[in-house]
Enzyme design. Sequence first.
Site, mmCIF file in Angstrom:
data_model
loop_
_atom_site.group_PDB
_atom_site.id
_atom_site.type_symbol
_atom_site.label_atom_id
_atom_site.label_comp_id
_atom_site.label_asym_id
_atom_site.label_seq_id
_atom_site.Cartn_x
_atom_site.Cartn_y
_atom_site.Cartn_z
ATOM 1 N N ASP A 96 41.247 39.528 31.002
ATOM 2 C CA ASP A 96 40.654 40.863 31.110
ATOM 3 C C ASP A 96 41.784 41.872 31.185
ATOM 4 O O ASP A 96 42.052 42.469 32.235
ATOM 5 C CB ASP A 96 39.737 40.949 32.323
ATOM 6 C CG ASP A 96 38.833 42.172 32.280
ATOM 7 O OD1 ASP A 96 38.875 42.895 31.274
ATOM 8 O OD2 ASP A 96 38.087 42.396 33.237
ATOM 9 N N HIS A 136 34.763 49.461 38.539
ATOM 10 C CA HIS A 136 35.739 48.385 38.376
ATOM 11 C C HIS A 136 35.347 47.550 37.168
ATOM 12 O O HIS A 136 34.292 46.932 37.163
ATOM 13 C CB HIS A 136 35.767 47.507 39.632
ATOM 14 C CG HIS A 136 36.550 46.225 39.464
ATOM 15 N ND1 HIS A 136 36.103 45.013 39.960
ATOM 16 C CD2 HIS A 136 37.727 45.964 38.847
ATOM 17 C CE1 HIS A 136 36.981 44.067 39.673
ATOM 18 N NE2 HIS A 136 37.966 44.618 38.987
ATOM 19 N N GLY A 171 39.207 48.533 45.923
ATOM 20 C CA GLY A 171 37.870 48.174 46.380
ATOM 21 C C GLY A 171 37.896 46.963 47.296
ATOM 22 O O GLY A 171 38.825 46.152 47.249
ATOM 23 N N GLY A 172 36.855 46.818 48.106
ATOM 24 C CA GLY A 172 36.704 45.633 48.941
ATOM 25 C C GLY A 172 35.681 44.703 48.315
ATOM 26 O O GLY A 172 35.889 44.144 47.252
ATOM 27 N N SER A 173 34.526 44.557 48.937
ATOM 28 C CA SER A 173 33.412 43.812 48.368
ATOM 29 C C SER A 173 32.198 44.728 48.401
ATOM 30 O O SER A 173 32.276 45.872 48.856
ATOM 31 C CB SER A 173 33.143 42.541 49.170
ATOM 32 O OG SER A 173 32.574 42.873 50.430
ATOM 33 N N HIS A 181 44.718 44.566 45.044
ATOM 34 C CA HIS A 181 43.757 45.247 44.168
ATOM 35 C C HIS A 181 42.342 45.164 44.733
ATOM 36 O O HIS A 181 41.430 45.802 44.222
ATOM 37 C CB HIS A 181 43.792 44.661 42.760
ATOM 38 C CG HIS A 181 42.982 43.415 42.557
ATOM 39 N ND1 HIS A 181 43.125 42.286 43.335
ATOM 40 C CD2 HIS A 181 42.001 43.129 41.656
ATOM 41 C CE1 HIS A 181 42.275 41.355 42.907
ATOM 42 N NE2 HIS A 181 41.588 41.835 41.904
ATOM 43 N N GLY A 182 42.173 44.368 45.778
ATOM 44 C CA GLY A 182 40.868 44.195 46.401
ATOM 45 C C GLY A 182 41.019 43.380 47.662
ATOM 46 O O GLY A 182 42.116 43.282 48.230
#
Length: 417
Positions: A74, A177, A291-293, A324-325
């Site tokens: 990706d 995202h 971002g998290g979840s 990144h997360g």
Amino acid sequence: MTNGAAGEALVRTVRANAVVFGRHDEATLEQFRDVAARAERAALMADGHLGYIMPIGGVAAYDGKVSVAGVGFDIACGNAAIRTDLALPSIAPHLDEIADTIAETISFGLGRTNRAPDAPVDHPLFSDPAWDAIPADRSAREALREKAREQLGTVGGGNHYVDLFADEEDRVWVGVHFGSRGLGFAIASGFMALASGARWGERVRETEALLDLGSDLGERYWALMHLAGAYAYAGREWVARKVVSLLGAREVQLVHNHHNFAWKEIHGGRELIVVRKGATPAFPGQLSFIGGSMGDIAVIAQGKVTDDPMVRRLQEQALFSTVHGAGRLMSRTEARGRPGGKRRKAVSGKITRPMMESWLKERGILLRGGDVDEAPQVYRRLSDVLAAQGDTIEILHTLRPIVVVMAGPDVRDPYKD
């Protein structure tokens, strides 16, 4: 308002040229050590976990070479966030309607199903000379270009999302995202095939495929990686701005970054090719959206601007990168399970939909789509992995999710992160 620094780093050296932030399982560390053995320098971020060839959260710097597996399938996956001029109280009574509208308007999964007539299918990137770098015949190049047109502005599946957030002052943000969809997948798999001696379009076993940028193959890949980057940026910005328009809002600030990409950078006085796979660039003052979840915070951060030599040393060890997360704690199969078959054993899932929905309900988060393999219980907490990165970044805004829209459990997407 600044919410403070990340805290005291949890970092250790695993090779002379490689450092690790946070705690990881042995399989992830072994994969990282293997990558570091062929790199000039390497670092593993605190959200790291096992990936193809190179772990997610890995950063590797090479002398004149780029790793196809390191950039990943990706290509140019990343995050974009827009702060709007809205305050949460103005939209709070309408969140169910807003969530439904986003789900109906934006395409999740494969192909274009969003009925949006204004997707940027005539973007200038489609006339970029880089398309000629595809090492295939004209018909194959045109077929890939047309697939890319059809998928521009689609979000896909897996951990890709469109979210609404509220910050510490109840200002509304839109966050997205996703990456380059089928275009990036075709480029990555095509160059892996060529590096293995196969033809473009043949499927081969995943390999690192280290390409010399001075070679014809390396030059072509570099041009196409950047084309995929422009494609991903155009798609994310269109989707984020489309959602802003659905809200009847105005864009105040855009924060946008790749986390699956390679850059030419100067480190230690040398130009190196720095590959980040699930890792965010974080040079001093550089903004990022992390971002998290679906059930955890996200943050707007920046690389810390400091004269503190200890912090500066940490930033250099991280190759000016950050998470990144939040990072996965279990695989998709562990989370949702799988049925048995003639050649494989059935696996019971650890997470149920009621478990996921209970977490979200307690926090007042509306979900459209999603599946248990993306449940909050599957991920680390973002605050923990940020703390393990130490004072290398500053948190400018903490965002709490209000609405989360993802592909549903019935969607199969081979281009997911």
